[in-house]
Structures are given as structure tokens and as C-alpha cells.
Write an enzyme that holds these catalytic residues in place. Sequence first.
Site, PDB file in Angstrom:
ATOM      1  N   SER A 182      -1.044  17.144  44.859  1.00  0.00           N
ATOM      2  CA  SER A 182      -0.304  15.902  44.687  1.00  0.00           C
ATOM      3  C   SER A 182      -1.134  14.896  43.908  1.00  0.00           C
ATOM      4  O   SER A 182      -2.223  14.504  44.320  1.00  0.00           O
ATOM      5  CB  SER A 182       0.073  15.310  46.044  1.00  0.00           C
ATOM      6  N   ASP A 210       4.670  12.263  43.121  1.00  0.00           N
ATOM      7  CA  ASP A 210       5.389  11.455  44.106  1.00  0.00           C
ATOM      8  C   ASP A 210       5.906  10.177  43.464  1.00  0.00           C
ATOM      9  O   ASP A 210       5.124   9.300  43.095  1.00  0.00           O
ATOM     10  CB  ASP A 210       4.447  11.105  45.266  1.00  0.00           C
ATOM     11  N   MET A 259      10.983   9.810  46.307  1.00  0.00           N
ATOM     12  CA  MET A 259      11.155   9.032  47.542  1.00  0.00           C
ATOM     13  C   MET A 259      11.758   7.700  47.134  1.00  0.00           C
ATOM     14  O   MET A 259      11.099   6.653  47.123  1.00  0.00           O
ATOM     15  CB  MET A 259       9.792   8.859  48.238  1.00  0.00           C
ATOM     16  N   HIS A 315       8.850  14.716  43.453  1.00  0.00           N
ATOM     17  CA  HIS A 315       9.311  14.377  44.800  1.00  0.00           C
ATOM     18  C   HIS A 315       9.760  12.923  44.768  1.00  0.00           C
ATOM     19  O   HIS A 315       8.930  12.025  44.720  1.00  0.00           O
ATOM     20  CB  HIS A 315       8.144  14.612  45.776  1.00  0.00           C
ATOM     21  N   ASP A 369       4.765  19.243  52.907  1.00  0.00           N
ATOM     22  CA  ASP A 369       4.103  18.134  52.217  1.00  0.00           C
ATOM     23  C   ASP A 369       3.592  17.145  53.246  1.00  0.00           C
ATOM     24  O   ASP A 369       4.377  16.558  53.997  1.00  0.00           O
ATOM     25  CB  ASP A 369       5.119  17.468  51.280  1.00  0.00           C
ATOM     26  N   MET A 411       7.839   6.847  44.120  1.00  0.00           N
ATOM     27  CA  MET A 411       8.213   5.961  45.238  1.00  0.00           C
ATOM     28  C   MET A 411       8.684   4.631  44.678  1.00  0.00           C
ATOM     29  O   MET A 411       8.100   4.116  43.719  1.00  0.00           O
ATOM     30  CB  MET A 411       7.012   5.726  46.152  1.00  0.00           C
ATOM     31  N   MET A 447       8.839  17.501  55.245  1.00  0.00           N
ATOM     32  CA  MET A 447       7.729  16.542  55.312  1.00  0.00           C
ATOM     33  C   MET A 447       6.962  16.741  56.611  1.00  0.00           C
ATOM     34  O   MET A 447       7.549  16.736  57.692  1.00  0.00           O
ATOM     35  CB  MET A 447       8.253  15.097  55.256  1.00  0.00           C
ATOM     36  N   HIS A 484       2.495  18.306  41.885  1.00  0.00           N
ATOM     37  CA  HIS A 484       3.431  17.505  42.683  1.00  0.00           C
ATOM     38  C   HIS A 484       3.285  16.028  42.304  1.00  0.00           C
ATOM     39  O   HIS A 484       2.189  15.476  42.361  1.00  0.00           O
ATOM     40  CB  HIS A 484       3.089  17.723  44.156  1.00  0.00           C
TER      41      HIS A 484
HETATM   42  C1  DX5 Z   1       3.434  11.410  50.900  1.00  0.00           C
HETATM   43  C2  DX5 Z   1       3.580  12.274  49.691  1.00  0.00           C
HETATM   44  C3  DX5 Z   1       2.619  13.401  49.621  1.00  0.00           C
HETATM   45  C4  DX5 Z   1       1.173  13.005  49.614  1.00  0.00           C
HETATM   46  C5  DX5 Z   1       0.427  14.054  50.376  1.00  0.00           C
HETATM   47  O1  DX5 Z   1       4.584  10.650  51.058  1.00  0.00           O
HETATM   48  O2  DX5 Z   1       4.873  12.834  49.633  1.00  0.00           O
HETATM   49  O3  DX5 Z   1       2.916  14.269  48.545  1.00  0.00           O
HETATM   50  O4  DX5 Z   1       0.625  12.890  48.337  1.00  0.00           O
HETATM   51  O5  DX5 Z   1      -0.896  13.662  50.496  1.00  0.00           O
HETATM   52  P1  DX5 Z   1      -1.889  14.408  51.495  1.00  0.00           P
HETATM   53  O6  DX5 Z   1      -1.937  15.846  51.083  1.00  0.00           O
HETATM   54  O7  DX5 Z   1      -3.169  13.692  51.313  1.00  0.00           O
HETATM   55  O8  DX5 Z   1      -1.309  14.256  52.885  1.00  0.00           O
HETATM   56 ZN    ZN Z   2       5.205  14.378  48.108  1.00  0.00          ZN
END
Ligand code: DX5
Ligand code: ZN
Length: 226
Positions: free
Chosen positions: A10, A35, A68, A66, A175, A37, A137, A33
Site C-alpha cells: 500500500s 488508497d 474509500m 481502493h 487489507d 480517501m 478490511m 495498492h
Molecule cells: C487503510 C488502508 C490500507 C492501509 C494499510 O484504510 O485501506 O490499505 O494502507 O496499511 P497497513 O498495512 O499499515 O495496515
Molecule cells: Zn486499502
Amino acid sequence: MTREPMIAPSLLSADFARLADETARIADADWLHVDVMDAHFVPNLTLGRPVVEAIARVSPVPLDCHLMIEDPERWAPGYAELGARNVTVHAEACTDPPAVARDIRAAGALAGLALKPGTPLEAYLDVLPDFDTLLVMTVEPGFGGQAFMAKVLPKVREARRLVDSGHLALFLEVDGGINADTIEQAADAGADVFVAGSAVYGAADPAAAIAALRARARTATGRRPA
Ligand code: DX5
Ligand code: ZN
């Protein structure tokens, strides 16, 4: 069907001032990956389409986006259009999950559905045939570096059972909190795509961290009954 475990570092835990260099450090991974947000669906803001587009141009591996975000119906196809391999939206944010899946697939990507830790699988069983990926998740979405929630694993196990019995055909992705200590539990439960942020980008040698995670996942997957 048992797939080779896939590792998806990620980018959230990478150095955002050096994104191109950071993608080059995970060239041995399967997916990158990303993220996205929006500070509404989750209390954090990361990056959006223009930056993801720039990352896609330089990444040595396919992108796993991903989202969010609220209103994924409006934004998700754009990430497929920029060339992401997989685009995942949150079930809790969708009003019509099959319609989003259709639009993502029509734009050329695999379609993923993500479930927060408290969201039950049962509520979405009828829409999952429209998706290619189920992202379970294992932390509350929003931030990297949180502790793995083992209590979510029964959801992965149930999804694995449905895939293995031919009722669903999905990548099963986990994740949150995945590291060398937790990946075997997740693989044992049946996950086949493992997102790891801090465990990869927090390591001195991300390539070695990816190899170690893959080896542990492979061992646990090999122990699973066929
Ligand atoms: C959190 C993200 C993850 C995050 C995971 O909301 O969706 O992808 O980057 O990070 P780690 O592996 O450090 O938990
Ligand atoms: Zn994620």
C-alpha cells in the site's frame, strides 16, 4: 481454486514526496495498492485521480485502487479508465453495487467490493457474483499502521468456502495490519491477495519484505485443505 498468494504493497505508507521512486521499490509485488480517501467516507484525505494517473504511468506493477470515498458511482469508472487493474468500492458507500461493478468492468478493470470490519458478508451475497474481488478490511479504513483485527477472519473463511464450492469466483483480498506475524492467519482463513502498507514501506528493504510475506502466505496456503 487455490491461487498463488499475491502481495499488494500500500502506497499509503510510502514517501509521498518521492512517489515514482517508491513505486520502483516494489517492482516484485503483484499489485500496487492505492488508497483513495475523500475525508468524508473516512476521516482522512489522500490523493485523487490526477495523482493516481501519474502513478499509473510509472508503476512497474498494475494498480489496485481502493476507493474509500462517497459517491463511488460517480468516480470509480475514472480509475478504471486510467488503467487500474482492479477498482474497489465500499459496499457501505454504494447505493447500487451491481451498477458500479458494471461500469468499472465496462471501463476495463476488475471490480472489487470492500467491506468494513463490521459489515456482514451475508448482506452482499446476492451482489458478489457481479464482482471480481472481495476486499475484507481487517482494520477500520482510514489509516495505515493499525493493529490487525483477527475477529474479522470468519468473514474471509466464509467467503473462501463460497469460492471453493463454486458459488462465487473472486479474489479474496485482506487489507489492514498485514505483516509477517499476521499474514499466515489471513492466508489460513483463505485470503489470496494481501495488502501491506507499513510492513513493506516501513521495511529497510521492501523487496525482501515482499518476498518474506509471500513465502509465509504460500506456506499457510499450502496447509489449507484443497
Ligand atoms: C487503510 C488502508 C490500507 C492501509 C494499510 O484504510 O485501506 O490499505 O494502507 O496499511 P497497513 O498495512 O499499515 O495496515
Ligand atoms: Zn486499502
